[in-house]
Each structure stands twice: as structure tokens, then as C-alpha cells.
Write a protein that holds these residues in place. Structure first.
Motif, mmCIF file in Angstrom:
data_model
loop_
_atom_site.group_PDB
_atom_site.id
_atom_site.type_symbol
_atom_site.label_atom_id
_atom_site.label_comp_id
_atom_site.label_asym_id
_atom_site.label_seq_id
_atom_site.Cartn_x
_atom_site.Cartn_y
_atom_site.Cartn_z
ATOM 1 N N GLY A 14 -17.648 -54.091 13.883
ATOM 2 C CA GLY A 14 -18.741 -53.484 14.623
ATOM 3 C C GLY A 14 -18.322 -52.800 15.905
ATOM 4 N N ARG A 15 -17.013 -52.805 16.215
ATOM 5 C CA ARG A 15 -16.535 -52.176 17.444
ATOM 6 C C ARG A 15 -15.719 -50.928 17.108
ATOM 7 N NH1 ARG A 15 -15.011 -57.466 21.209
ATOM 8 N NH2 ARG A 15 -16.668 -58.762 20.344
ATOM 9 N N THR A 16 -15.727 -49.983 18.023
ATOM 10 C CA THR A 16 -14.938 -48.770 17.852
ATOM 11 C C THR A 16 -13.766 -48.791 18.831
ATOM 12 O OG1 THR A 16 -16.336 -47.559 19.426
ATOM 13 C CG2 THR A 16 -16.912 -47.412 17.089
ATOM 14 N N ALA A 17 -12.644 -48.278 18.374
ATOM 15 C CA ALA A 17 -11.425 -48.276 19.189
ATOM 16 C C ALA A 17 -10.785 -46.903 19.142
ATOM 17 C CB ALA A 17 -10.445 -49.323 18.665
ATOM 18 N N GLY A 33 -3.493 -52.079 13.172
ATOM 19 C CA GLY A 33 -3.816 -53.468 13.459
ATOM 20 C C GLY A 33 -5.254 -53.663 13.893
ATOM 21 N N LEU A 34 -5.778 -52.755 14.699
ATOM 22 C CA LEU A 34 -7.174 -52.861 15.121
ATOM 23 C C LEU A 34 -8.114 -52.685 13.931
ATOM 24 C CD1 LEU A 34 -7.045 -50.865 18.474
ATOM 25 C CD2 LEU A 34 -7.227 -53.347 18.200
ATOM 26 N N VAL A 41 -11.671 -47.187 13.817
ATOM 27 C CA VAL A 41 -10.594 -46.652 14.648
ATOM 28 C C VAL A 41 -10.687 -45.128 14.737
ATOM 29 C CG1 VAL A 41 -8.092 -46.314 14.775
ATOM 30 C CG2 VAL A 41 -9.019 -48.567 14.257
ATOM 31 N N VAL A 42 -10.458 -44.625 15.959
ATOM 32 C CA VAL A 42 -10.315 -43.188 16.182
ATOM 33 C C VAL A 42 -8.846 -42.912 16.418
ATOM 34 C CG1 VAL A 42 -10.984 -41.194 17.567
ATOM 35 C CG2 VAL A 42 -12.612 -43.082 17.220
ATOM 36 N N SER A 238 -8.194 -57.015 22.986
ATOM 37 C CA SER A 238 -9.335 -56.179 22.606
ATOM 38 C C SER A 238 -10.550 -56.994 22.194
ATOM 39 C CB SER A 238 -8.942 -55.264 21.436
ATOM 40 O OG SER A 238 -7.846 -54.443 21.773
ATOM 41 N N SER A 239 -10.400 -58.295 22.095
ATOM 42 C CA SER A 239 -11.411 -59.137 21.464
ATOM 43 C C SER A 239 -12.054 -60.098 22.455
ATOM 44 C CB SER A 239 -10.762 -59.950 20.339
ATOM 45 O OG SER A 239 -9.912 -60.963 20.895
ATOM 46 N N ASP A 240 -13.035 -60.858 21.959
ATOM 47 C CA ASP A 240 -13.700 -61.863 22.775
ATOM 48 C C ASP A 240 -12.762 -63.000 23.173
ATOM 49 O OD1 ASP A 240 -16.111 -60.486 22.647
ATOM 50 O OD2 ASP A 240 -16.807 -61.585 20.884
ATOM 51 N N ALA A 241 -11.635 -63.123 22.483
ATOM 52 C CA ALA A 241 -10.681 -64.193 22.815
ATOM 53 C C ALA A 241 -10.124 -64.038 24.220
ATOM 54 C CB ALA A 241 -9.546 -64.218 21.798
ATOM 55 N N SER A 242 -10.134 -62.815 24.765
ATOM 56 C CA SER A 242 -9.570 -62.564 26.094
ATOM 57 C C SER A 242 -10.664 -62.254 27.117
ATOM 58 C CB SER A 242 -8.586 -61.391 26.035
ATOM 59 O OG SER A 242 -9.253 -60.198 25.638
#
Length: 260
Positions: A14-17, A33-34, A41-42, A238-242
Motif C-alpha cells: 500500500g506504499r509507494t517508493a 527489494g522494496l 515502486v517508481v 522504510s517501514s514501521d519497524a523503524s
């Protein structure tokens, strides 16, 4: 809804990178990887054919939606137009990876003005321009992740690359400064600093037996990095983990910066 826990913390669905300079090399691996972690991914570059090929390969191998963006990261007007185009299609990216970079080598007495300005523009100014532009939408939304690619050369010097080291050292402080501005808005800004990695651009060094022996001897892990070694740290940042990691530079260097 409960906050994600466990491995769900690393899910980027659901996220764009947007990953700058991602049609080849480290950027290509990071974009892959993303996407594997769930992101749309863009792929960015200036060569349309290469960027479109990379995007198609990522989409085919991951089953994820991919897009292409083509603009000059060193030109403010081009960055503004390029991000406006991405936002029109996908909204403000949830994740910005400032990866675009170049290297120039020469003894300092012979270093040209042109090479200095090219290094500063591509390695440093681009990160400022992209972060400034994308931050506007992230601030309005109240969330975002910005990750800039640094280097062990932000801490360790070698002959013939003083200007490159200067740009990568500046990335460390730009990361801290952006943190001060953006963390209050729910945006985390960090840097990922690779050691010596085997890529298309470093292949001549990989093929040099003496230099490869030096890398193996200088790196506690005893080898060149592989581009896939960077993916886990990027997904983490890039994630909620950080979520509470702000303004940090994480070295992924096989231990090179940990030892004398």
C-alpha cells in the motif's frame, strides 16, 4: 486498528517508493527489494529504455505495480516537474530513496572544477532538491520516510576521492538537519552507508586482484558487499519497524568502519 507487530512491521504493502538512479546497480537492487516487501515502486533514471526495462523486470518478478520517472535530479525545475508528475499519478511517495550518485577520481592537485561541481550536484544537491520537494507532500500528509545513500567514505578517506568523500560526509549532516525539520511532522529521515560493493560501476576494481585483496583484508567480513546485502536495512528504514529511528546513518560495510 491495532498497530502492526512482528514481521508485519516490515510490510510495505500500500506504499509507494521513489528510488532515484534505480535503473541499474545499487538503486536497481533497492527498488527490487522494496517491491518484494510490497511497495509500488517508481524506477527513476534519465535513460528511458533502461528505466522502463528495469521497471518491467521488477514487475514481472514480484507481481507488483511499477512506474517510471525520468528527470534530472540536479535541476530544481526538473525535480519539481518530475515529482509533480509522480504525484499526479500516485500521490506523494511514502518513501523517497536518494540513491543517485557518481564518482570521480583524481589527485586533489589535478581535480577539475567541472568534476567537483558534478559530484556536488549529483551526490548532494540532488538529495536536497528531492527531499525538499517531496517533504512538502509528506508534511501535508503527516508521514513519510526519506533514506539517503551515503558511504563509508563519509568516515574514511582514500587518496584521489576527497571531493566524493566531502559529498558523502555532507549527506550525514543533511540527514541530521532534515531530521530536525521533519521528525515533528511524522517523517523519518535516515541514511544507509554502504561499504565496498560489487556493481557494474565497480567491476574494474572487483577485477583488480590487488584491490580485491585489499577490500577482503580491510573488511572483517572478508569480502565485497553484494547489492542484496543492502535490501534488509533499506526495508527496515522504510517501514514501521523503524518508526522511532530518526537522523541516523547505518553502515552496511561488513565491519569496515568498526576496525582500524
Amino acid at each position: 486498528m491495532d498497530a502492526p507487530r512482528g514481521t508485519a512491521l516490515f510490510d510495505l504493502s500500500g506504499r509507494t517508493a521513489l528510488v532515484t538512479g534505480s535503473s541499474q546497480g545499487i538503486g536497481r537492487a533497492l527498488a527490487q527489494g522494496l517491491a518484494e516487501a510490497g511497495a509500488t515502486v517508481v524506477v527513476h533514471g534519465r535513460d528511458a529504455a533502461k528505466a522502463e526495462r528495469a521497471a518491467a523486470e521488477i514487475a514481472e518478478s514480484t507481481g507488483r505495480e511499477t512506474h517510471v520517472a525520468l528527470f534530472d535530479v540536479t535541476d530544481a525545475a526538473a525535480v519539481d516537474a518530475g515529482i509533480a508528475d509522480v504525484e499526479a499519478r500516485l500521490g506523494t511517495p511514502d518513501i523517497l530513496v536518494n540513491n543517485a550518485g557518481i564518482q570521480r577520481r583524481n589527485p586533489i592537485a589535478d581535480f577539475t572544477d567541472e568534476d567537483w561541481h558534478d559530484l556536488v550536484a549529483t551526490n548532494l544537491t540532488s538529495a536536497f532538491l528531492l527531499s525538499r520537494r517531496v517533504a512538502r507532500g509528506m508534511i501535508a500528509r503527516g508521514s513519510g520516510r526519506i533514506v539517503s545513500i551515503g558511504s563509508v567514505q563519509s568516515q574514511l578517506a582514500r587518496p584521489s576521492i576527497a571531493p566524493y568523500s566531502a559529498t558523502k560526509g555532507a549527506i550525514v549532516m543533511l540527514t541530521k538537519g532534515l531530521c530536525a525539520d521533519l521528525a515533528p511532522h511524522g517523517i523519518s529521515v535516515n541514511a544507509l552507508a554502504p561499504g565496498y560493493f560489487a556493481t557494474e560501476l565497480t567491476q574494474p576494481l572487483v577485477d583488480d586482484p590487488a584491490f580485491s585483496a585489499w577490500v577482503a583484508g580491510r573488511t572483517p567480513a572478508g569480502r565485497w558487499g553484494r547489492v542484496d546485502d543492502l535490501v534488509g536495512t533499506l526495508v527496515f528504514l522504510s517501514s514501521d519497524a523503524s518508526a522511532f529511528v530518526h537522523g541516523q546513518t547505518i553502515f552496511v560495510d561488513g565491519g569496515m568502519t568498526a576496525v582500524v
